[in-house]
Each structure stands twice: as structure tokens, then as C-alpha cells.
Design an enzyme around this catalytic site. Structure first.
Site, PDB file in Angstrom:
ATOM      1  N   ASP A   7       0.871  -1.164   0.000  1.00 42.92           N
ATOM      2  CA  ASP A   7       0.000   0.000   0.000  1.00 42.92           C
ATOM      3  C   ASP A   7       0.922   1.232   0.000  1.00 42.92           C
ATOM      4  O   ASP A   7       2.100   1.124   0.347  1.00 42.92           O
ATOM      5  CB  ASP A   7      -0.859  -0.038   1.269  1.00 42.92           C
ATOM      6  CG  ASP A   7      -1.715   1.188   1.419  1.00 42.92           C
ATOM      7  OD1 ASP A   7      -2.372   1.570   0.440  1.00 42.92           O
ATOM      8  OD2 ASP A   7      -1.722   1.771   2.522  1.00 42.92           O
ATOM      9  N   LEU A   8       0.420   2.352  -0.398  1.00 45.82           N
ATOM     10  CA  LEU A   8       1.267   3.556  -0.462  1.00 45.82           C
ATOM     11  C   LEU A   8       0.983   4.506   0.711  1.00 45.82           C
ATOM     12  O   LEU A   8       1.790   4.638   1.623  1.00 45.82           O
ATOM     13  CB  LEU A   8       1.029   4.271  -1.800  1.00 45.82           C
ATOM     14  CG  LEU A   8       2.123   5.186  -2.347  1.00 45.82           C
ATOM     15  CD1 LEU A   8       1.694   5.755  -3.686  1.00 45.82           C
ATOM     16  CD2 LEU A   8       2.540   6.283  -1.437  1.00 45.82           C
ATOM     17  N   ASP A   9      -0.213   5.116   0.662  1.00 45.00           N
ATOM     18  CA  ASP A   9      -0.567   6.104   1.686  1.00 45.00           C
ATOM     19  C   ASP A   9      -0.600   5.445   3.068  1.00 45.00           C
ATOM     20  O   ASP A   9      -1.410   4.547   3.296  1.00 45.00           O
ATOM     21  CB  ASP A   9      -1.957   6.691   1.402  1.00 45.00           C
ATOM     22  CG  ASP A   9      -1.981   7.509   0.119  1.00 45.00           C
ATOM     23  OD1 ASP A   9      -1.106   8.358  -0.038  1.00 45.00           O
ATOM     24  OD2 ASP A   9      -2.867   7.274  -0.716  1.00 45.00           O
ATOM     25  N   THR A  15       1.201  10.172   3.497  1.00 42.34           N
ATOM     26  CA  THR A  15       0.363  11.046   2.691  1.00 42.34           C
ATOM     27  C   THR A  15      -1.105  10.996   3.113  1.00 42.34           C
ATOM     28  O   THR A  15      -1.896  11.835   2.683  1.00 42.34           O
ATOM     29  CB  THR A  15       0.498  10.676   1.204  1.00 42.34           C
ATOM     30  OG1 THR A  15       0.524   9.258   1.108  1.00 42.34           O
ATOM     31  CG2 THR A  15       1.765  11.244   0.606  1.00 42.34           C
ATOM     32  N   LYS A  44      -9.694   5.854   4.402  1.00 42.77           N
ATOM     33  CA  LYS A  44      -8.355   5.313   4.138  1.00 42.77           C
ATOM     34  C   LYS A  44      -8.435   4.118   3.206  1.00 42.77           C
ATOM     35  O   LYS A  44      -9.217   3.196   3.443  1.00 42.77           O
ATOM     36  CB  LYS A  44      -7.710   4.858   5.453  1.00 42.77           C
ATOM     37  CG  LYS A  44      -6.778   5.877   6.041  1.00 42.77           C
ATOM     38  CD  LYS A  44      -5.970   5.271   7.170  1.00 42.77           C
ATOM     39  CE  LYS A  44      -5.489   6.349   8.104  1.00 42.77           C
ATOM     40  NZ  LYS A  44      -4.951   5.794   9.339  1.00 42.77           N
ATOM     41  N   SER A 113      -1.789   0.391  -4.532  1.00 43.38           N
ATOM     42  CA  SER A 113      -2.445   1.553  -3.941  1.00 43.38           C
ATOM     43  C   SER A 113      -3.734   1.873  -4.680  1.00 43.38           C
ATOM     44  O   SER A 113      -3.823   1.697  -5.895  1.00 43.38           O
ATOM     45  CB  SER A 113      -1.499   2.765  -4.023  1.00 43.38           C
ATOM     46  OG  SER A 113      -2.178   3.946  -3.665  1.00 43.38           O
ATOM     47  N   ALA A 114      -4.716   2.372  -3.921  1.00 42.04           N
ATOM     48  CA  ALA A 114      -5.970   2.813  -4.538  1.00 42.04           C
ATOM     49  C   ALA A 114      -5.797   4.171  -5.207  1.00 42.04           C
ATOM     50  O   ALA A 114      -6.688   4.652  -5.891  1.00 42.04           O
ATOM     51  CB  ALA A 114      -7.049   2.914  -3.462  1.00 42.04           C
ATOM     52  N   LYS A 144     -10.630  -1.517  -2.807  1.00 39.65           N
ATOM     53  CA  LYS A 144     -10.543  -2.133  -1.482  1.00 39.65           C
ATOM     54  C   LYS A 144     -11.854  -1.851  -0.758  1.00 39.65           C
ATOM     55  O   LYS A 144     -12.372  -0.750  -0.905  1.00 39.65           O
ATOM     56  CB  LYS A 144      -9.366  -1.530  -0.689  1.00 39.65           C
ATOM     57  CG  LYS A 144      -8.013  -1.650  -1.405  1.00 39.65           C
ATOM     58  CD  LYS A 144      -6.933  -0.825  -0.700  1.00 39.65           C
ATOM     59  CE  LYS A 144      -5.658  -0.784  -1.534  1.00 39.65           C
ATOM     60  NZ  LYS A 144      -4.573   0.027  -0.937  1.00 39.65           N
ATOM     61  N   GLU A 168      -0.336  -2.999   4.696  1.00 40.15           N
ATOM     62  CA  GLU A 168      -1.462  -2.057   4.686  1.00 40.15           C
ATOM     63  C   GLU A 168      -1.644  -1.340   6.017  1.00 40.15           C
ATOM     64  O   GLU A 168      -1.325  -1.892   7.055  1.00 40.15           O
ATOM     65  CB  GLU A 168      -2.765  -2.832   4.439  1.00 40.15           C
ATOM     66  CG  GLU A 168      -3.291  -2.770   3.033  1.00 40.15           C
ATOM     67  CD  GLU A 168      -3.877  -1.415   2.635  1.00 40.15           C
ATOM     68  OE1 GLU A 168      -4.036  -0.527   3.500  1.00 40.15           O
ATOM     69  OE2 GLU A 168      -4.167  -1.251   1.443  1.00 40.15           O
ATOM     70  N   ASP A 169      -2.207  -0.132   5.947  1.00 43.23           N
ATOM     71  CA  ASP A 169      -2.545   0.599   7.177  1.00 43.23           C
ATOM     72  C   ASP A 169      -4.050   0.795   7.324  1.00 43.23           C
ATOM     73  O   ASP A 169      -4.486   1.432   8.278  1.00 43.23           O
ATOM     74  CB  ASP A 169      -1.872   1.983   7.182  1.00 43.23           C
ATOM     75  CG  ASP A 169      -2.482   2.910   6.148  1.00 43.23           C
ATOM     76  OD1 ASP A 169      -2.775   2.426   5.029  1.00 43.23           O
ATOM     77  OD2 ASP A 169      -2.679   4.099   6.441  1.00 43.23           O
TER      78      ASP A 169
HETATM   79  P1  B16 Z   1      -6.353   9.413  -5.089  1.00 41.56           P
HETATM   80  P2  B16 Z   1      -3.721   3.804  -0.565  1.00 41.56           P
HETATM   81  C1  B16 Z   1      -5.658   5.595  -1.030  1.00 41.56           C
HETATM   82  O1  B16 Z   1      -4.324   5.199  -1.131  1.00 41.56           O
HETATM   83  C2  B16 Z   1      -5.858   6.523   0.160  1.00 41.56           C
HETATM   84  O2  B16 Z   1      -5.647   5.816   1.370  1.00 41.56           O
HETATM   85  C3  B16 Z   1      -7.255   7.081   0.156  1.00 41.56           C
HETATM   86  O3  B16 Z   1      -7.411   7.993   1.222  1.00 41.56           O
HETATM   87  C4  B16 Z   1      -7.497   7.790  -1.182  1.00 41.56           C
HETATM   88  O4  B16 Z   1      -8.823   8.281  -1.256  1.00 41.56           O
HETATM   89  C5  B16 Z   1      -7.245   6.811  -2.327  1.00 41.56           C
HETATM   90  O5  B16 Z   1      -5.925   6.309  -2.240  1.00 41.56           O
HETATM   91  C6  B16 Z   1      -7.411   7.449  -3.687  1.00 41.56           C
HETATM   92  O6  B16 Z   1      -6.389   8.366  -3.873  1.00 41.56           O
HETATM   93  O7  B16 Z   1      -7.394  10.440  -4.840  1.00 41.56           O
HETATM   94  O8  B16 Z   1      -4.927   9.949  -4.990  1.00 41.56           O
HETATM   95  O9  B16 Z   1      -6.580   8.636  -6.352  1.00 41.56           O
HETATM   96  O10 B16 Z   1      -3.831   3.882   0.927  1.00 41.56           O
HETATM   97  O11 B16 Z   1      -4.529   2.700  -1.191  1.00 41.56           O
HETATM   98  O12 B16 Z   1      -2.291   3.853  -1.040  1.00 41.56           O
HETATM   99 MG    MG Z   2      -3.026   3.228   3.018  1.00 40.04          MG
END
Ligand code: B16
Ligand code: MG
Length: 218
Positions: A7-9, A15, A44, A113-114, A144, A168-169
Site C-alpha cells: 500500500d502507499l498512503d 500522505t 483510508k 495503492s488505490a 478495497k 497495509e494501514d
Molecule cells: P487518489 P492507498 C488511497 O491510497 C488513500 O488511502 C485514500 O485515502 C485515497 O482516497 C485513495 O488512495 C485514492 O487516492 O485520490 O490519490 O486517487 O492507501 O490505497 O495507497
Molecule cells: Mg493506506
């Protein structure tokens, strides 16, 4: 353990705080309302569009599709502005060492990552060449907690998801890793991430040897 699905964020960089800051600003600017802390966890790992649905639902507000799209775009612009100063110094503690050891052990690295901003963020962190693949969230049917993005991330490195760990967090993310058949490693609190197969309190506590041992015992 042949692959690691990251996962990224909240795992590679912090972030997640910027995401919620951008949502708070959007809601304040448009509706002069505040968002409670608990909505941060609910957004998240959840896609931009689904996060906005969660937020509007909490506020009890419906908006026409056109305004919905404009708000999602505006949030992303605010988020990207907050990311402007991101550098390799923003990589979370323990992550560089973990990545190095995984690579030394021949574990392939894939981003799950999403976020549509994944490639941009990896670039800013100086990690673009470190990852063997980045799964494209726009290519998967369901976000997710569905397993799709983790299955796609495993497939991109040519490894069966059963032979991968996922890091993942978020609540939704751990559910997604478990559903994908990978070994879930959670970063956070047992109150939220009790369903992770291995749980550590923060990224500094992620150690390759411990992950490998937990993987062997799975
Ligand atoms: P974006 P992850 C997710 O990243 C975030 O946790 C989530 O808060 C965010 O809405 C989603 O990415 C979409 O991000 O707007 O940059 O496309 O935790 O899956 O790395
Ligand atoms: Mg995350």
C-alpha cells in the site's frame, strides 16, 4: 515469500494526512462544515469517488453529478498542492531498510495503492525504479476491500498472490489482502486492524526477519 504488495498512503509515506486535510478544506469551502476524525479511517484506502460518497453521506448532502465530479477534481488539486514538497525524506521510517532487504532476498515489489497519484508520489519519493510494478487502480473493477488491486499487483510481477505478503494501514486494505489470499501485514492499532495476520504499531517496527518468520508459520 516471492512478492510484496505495498500500500502507499500510510505505509510508504504519510500522505494519508494530506488526503484528509484536502477533504476537510473541500467540505469547509463548499458547505462550511467540519469532518470528525473518525471519517479519516473510513476513507483510508478507499478510492477518491467512494471517499466523497462516504463524506457526503455523513454530511447528509446530495449534489448533482456535475458538482460531484468538480468536487472530486478540486480535492485532488488541493491534495497535489500539499504533495508539492514531498521528497525521499518523507519515506516512512523502516521502509528503506525493508525494501533493501526484500530486494536482497529476491522478493519482487509491487504497488497496490488505490491512489491514481501512485506513480507521481513514487517519483517524488525517488522510488519509481525500486518497484518492479505499479498496479493501475483504474484497471480494476472494485476497490478495497475487494481483493482486485492486490490480485492485479501480484499478477503484474508474475507471482501468485498466495506467495505474497501485503502491507497495509487501512481496515479496507487488510480485508482486501486477506480476500486476495496473500499474507496480511498491518501497520496500526489492533482496535482497527485486528484482522491482520501480523500486526505492528508503526512502519519502524516492520522487520524483514519477523515478516519472514510469520510468513513461514502461516
Ligand atoms: P487518489 P492507498 C488511497 O491510497 C488513500 O488511502 C485514500 O485515502 C485515497 O482516497 C485513495 O488512495 C485514492 O487516492 O485520490 O490519490 O486517487 O492507501 O490505497 O495507497
Ligand atoms: Mg493506506
Amino acid at each position: 515469500m516471492k512478492g510484496a504488495l505495498f500500500d502507499l498512503d500510510g505505509v510508504i509515506a504519510d500522505t494519508a494526512v494530506y488526503h484528509f486535510q484536502a477533504w476537510r478544506k473541500l467540505v469547509k469551502d463548499h458547505f462550511d462544515r467540519e469532518l470528525p476524525d473518525e471519517l479519516e479511517e473510513k476513507t483510508k484506502g478507499v478510492s477518491r469517488v467512494d471517499s466523497l460518497k462516504v463524506i457526503l453521506n455523513y454530511l447528509g448532502i446530495t449534489v448533482p453529478q456535475e458538482q460531484f465530479d468538480a468536487m472530486a477534481a478540486e480535492k485532488n488539486e488541493a491534495y497535489r498542492r500539499l504533495l508539492a514538497g514531498l521528497t525521499s525524506a518523507d519515506i516512512l521510517p523502516g521502509i528503506p531498510e525493508l525494501i533493501t532487504q526484500m530486494k536482497e532476498h529476491g522478493v519482487k515489489l509491487s504497488l497496490a495503492s488505490a491512489s491514481m497519484n501512485g506513480p507521481f508520489i513514487l517519483e517524488k519519493l525517488g522510488l519509481s525504479d525500486t518497484f518492479d510494478a505499479i498496479a493501475d487502480p483504474s484497471k480494476v473493477a472494485a476497490g478495497k476491500p475487494a481483493p482486485d488491486i492486490f490480485l492485479e499487483a501480484a499478477s503484474e510481477i508474475g507471482v501468485d498472490s498466495d506467495d505474497c505478503v501485503g502491507l497495509e494501514d487501512s481496515v479496507a486494505g487488510i480485508t482486501a489482502i486477506n480476500a486476495a489470499g496473500a499474507f496480511s501485514v498491518g501497520v496500526g492499532s489492533p482496535n482497527e486492524l485486528g484482522h491482520a495476520k501480523l500486526l505492528v504499531p508503526n512502519t519502524a517496527a516492520l522487520h524483514f526477519d519477523e515478516i519472514e518468520q510469520a510468513w513461514e508459520r502461516r
